[in-house]
Scaffold this active site. Sequence first.
Site, PDB file in Angstrom:
ATOM      1  N   HIS A  37       8.589  -3.513  -0.958  1.00  0.00           N
ATOM      2  CA  HIS A  37       7.595  -4.285  -1.708  1.00  0.00           C
ATOM      3  C   HIS A  37       6.582  -3.388  -2.429  1.00  0.00           C
ATOM      4  O   HIS A  37       6.418  -2.235  -2.068  1.00  0.00           O
ATOM      5  CB  HIS A  37       6.845  -5.230  -0.774  1.00  0.00           C
ATOM      6  CG  HIS A  37       6.059  -4.515   0.281  1.00  0.00           C
ATOM      7  ND1 HIS A  37       6.616  -4.051   1.432  1.00  0.00           N
ATOM      8  CD2 HIS A  37       4.755  -4.167   0.348  1.00  0.00           C
ATOM      9  CE1 HIS A  37       5.700  -3.463   2.171  1.00  0.00           C
ATOM     10  NE2 HIS A  37       4.550  -3.505   1.531  1.00  0.00           N
ATOM     11  N   HIS A  56       7.447  -0.958   5.349  1.00  0.00           N
ATOM     12  CA  HIS A  56       6.838  -0.678   6.659  1.00  0.00           C
ATOM     13  C   HIS A  56       7.880  -0.839   7.753  1.00  0.00           C
ATOM     14  O   HIS A  56       8.729  -1.726   7.665  1.00  0.00           O
ATOM     15  CB  HIS A  56       5.681  -1.640   6.929  1.00  0.00           C
ATOM     16  CG  HIS A  56       4.673  -1.679   5.831  1.00  0.00           C
ATOM     17  ND1 HIS A  56       3.915  -0.598   5.477  1.00  0.00           N
ATOM     18  CD2 HIS A  56       4.332  -2.676   4.987  1.00  0.00           C
ATOM     19  CE1 HIS A  56       3.131  -0.931   4.471  1.00  0.00           C
ATOM     20  NE2 HIS A  56       3.362  -2.185   4.146  1.00  0.00           N
ATOM     21  N   ARG A  84       6.638   5.512   1.606  1.00  0.00           N
ATOM     22  CA  ARG A  84       6.722   5.388   0.154  1.00  0.00           C
ATOM     23  C   ARG A  84       8.121   5.766  -0.322  1.00  0.00           C
ATOM     24  O   ARG A  84       8.608   6.840  -0.010  1.00  0.00           O
ATOM     25  CB  ARG A  84       5.721   6.363  -0.491  1.00  0.00           C
ATOM     26  CG  ARG A  84       4.534   5.672  -1.066  1.00  0.00           C
ATOM     27  CD  ARG A  84       3.592   6.689  -1.682  1.00  0.00           C
ATOM     28  NE  ARG A  84       2.345   6.635  -0.959  1.00  0.00           N
ATOM     29  CZ  ARG A  84       1.708   7.684  -0.470  1.00  0.00           C
ATOM     30  NH1 ARG A  84       2.177   8.904  -0.644  1.00  0.00           N
ATOM     31  NH2 ARG A  84       0.597   7.530   0.186  1.00  0.00           N
ATOM     32  N   GLU A 113       2.834  -8.052   7.024  1.00  0.00           N
ATOM     33  CA  GLU A 113       1.659  -8.386   6.223  1.00  0.00           C
ATOM     34  C   GLU A 113       1.960  -9.600   5.371  1.00  0.00           C
ATOM     35  O   GLU A 113       3.123  -9.983   5.208  1.00  0.00           O
ATOM     36  CB  GLU A 113       1.261  -7.197   5.332  1.00  0.00           C
ATOM     37  CG  GLU A 113       2.288  -6.849   4.272  1.00  0.00           C
ATOM     38  CD  GLU A 113       1.975  -5.529   3.553  1.00  0.00           C
ATOM     39  OE1 GLU A 113       1.555  -4.567   4.203  1.00  0.00           O
ATOM     40  OE2 GLU A 113       2.185  -5.486   2.332  1.00  0.00           O
TER      41      GLU A 113
HETATM   42 ZN    ZN Z   1       2.622  -2.995   2.409  1.00  0.00          ZN
END
Ligand code: ZN
Length: 307
Positions: free
Chosen positions: A169, A94, A189, A112
Amino acid sequence: MKPVFKEAVWGGRKLRDDFGYEIPSDSTGECWGIGAHKNGDCEIAEGTYKGEHLSKLWEEHPELFGNEDGKYGKEFPLLIKIIDAKSDLSIQVHPDNAYAKEHENGSLGKTECWYILDSEPGTQIVIGHHAKDKEELMQMVEEKRWKDLIREVPVKKGDFYQIDPRCFHAIKGGPGILETQQSSDITYRVYDYDRKWNGKLRELHVKQSLDVIKTPFQPAKDQRSITHTEGADLEHLETCPYYTVEKYDIHGTWDHVFEAGFVNASVIEGEGSINGRKIKKGDHFIIPADFGTCSFEGNLSLICSWV
Ligand code: ZN
C-alpha cells in the site's frame, strides 16, 4: 491529549492550515493524536493527569483503561494519526505479528486503516498489486515494472480502507487521512519512486517485503453500516482482531454510553462539547473505561476506536 508532530520529506502545511495545530515546519507529515509509542509518547494536555505521558498512565493507572488484568497488553495498543502527505509516500508493506516477532525483536506487526478526511478530485492511493503469485511478484519487482504491478484506486472524502498486514500500500500525495493502527513502527519499503531525499535514496527492504507481501491481492471486506438515531448518525467502519473503528456525526445533543473499555476519540469536523467540556476539530481525547454517559452537544464528527 497533546499531539506529537513528525516532520517528513513528504509532509506539508495542512496540519496547520486545516487543523490549526502549531506544527514544527512546512514539511510536517504526521500528527500523532493518541499514542504511547516510544517514538511519540503523547502527553495529557489538561486535567488531573496534565503533563503525564500516556505510557506512564497506562502503566500506573490501568483502571482508567479497564486493563487491571492486563488483557489489553503491556503497552498502549493503538496509535491514532492524522497524516498530511503533500507528496507520495513510498510503497510499503507491514509484517504480521508472527513475522515481526521473529525478525524484528519481538515487535508487533501492523494493521492499519485509513479514513479519508479530504481529497482533491483525481487523487489515487495504492492498495494491493496485480501479481498473480509470488513468482510473478518477484519478477515484476526485479524488472522494476512498477506501473504494471501497482494497483491504484481513486479516493474521495469519506472513503475508508482497512490495510491488513502483508498488503502492499501507499498514500499518494493529496488526501488528508486519519489513521488508526496497531502501535507499531515496522514498515518495509518496496519502492520509493527512485527519489532522492537530501541527495540520497532511502533504504529499501525488498527482501523482507517479498517475504511478507500476500499474493494474489484480495481486498478487505467492506463492513460499513450506518445507524441513524436521534441526535447522531453512527457508522461502523471496521472490526478486526486489533481494533474497532466507528464514526459519529452528531447534530444537536446525543447521549451515549460506550460499552467498550477505554475509547480513543478524534474530532475531525465541527465543534461542540462533551459533558460540558469544549471540543473542536483537531482535538483528540480518551474516554476512560466505565466513564458512564457521554453527553455530546454541537455539530461534530468524531472517529472513535477501541480494542
Ligand atoms: Zn502503512
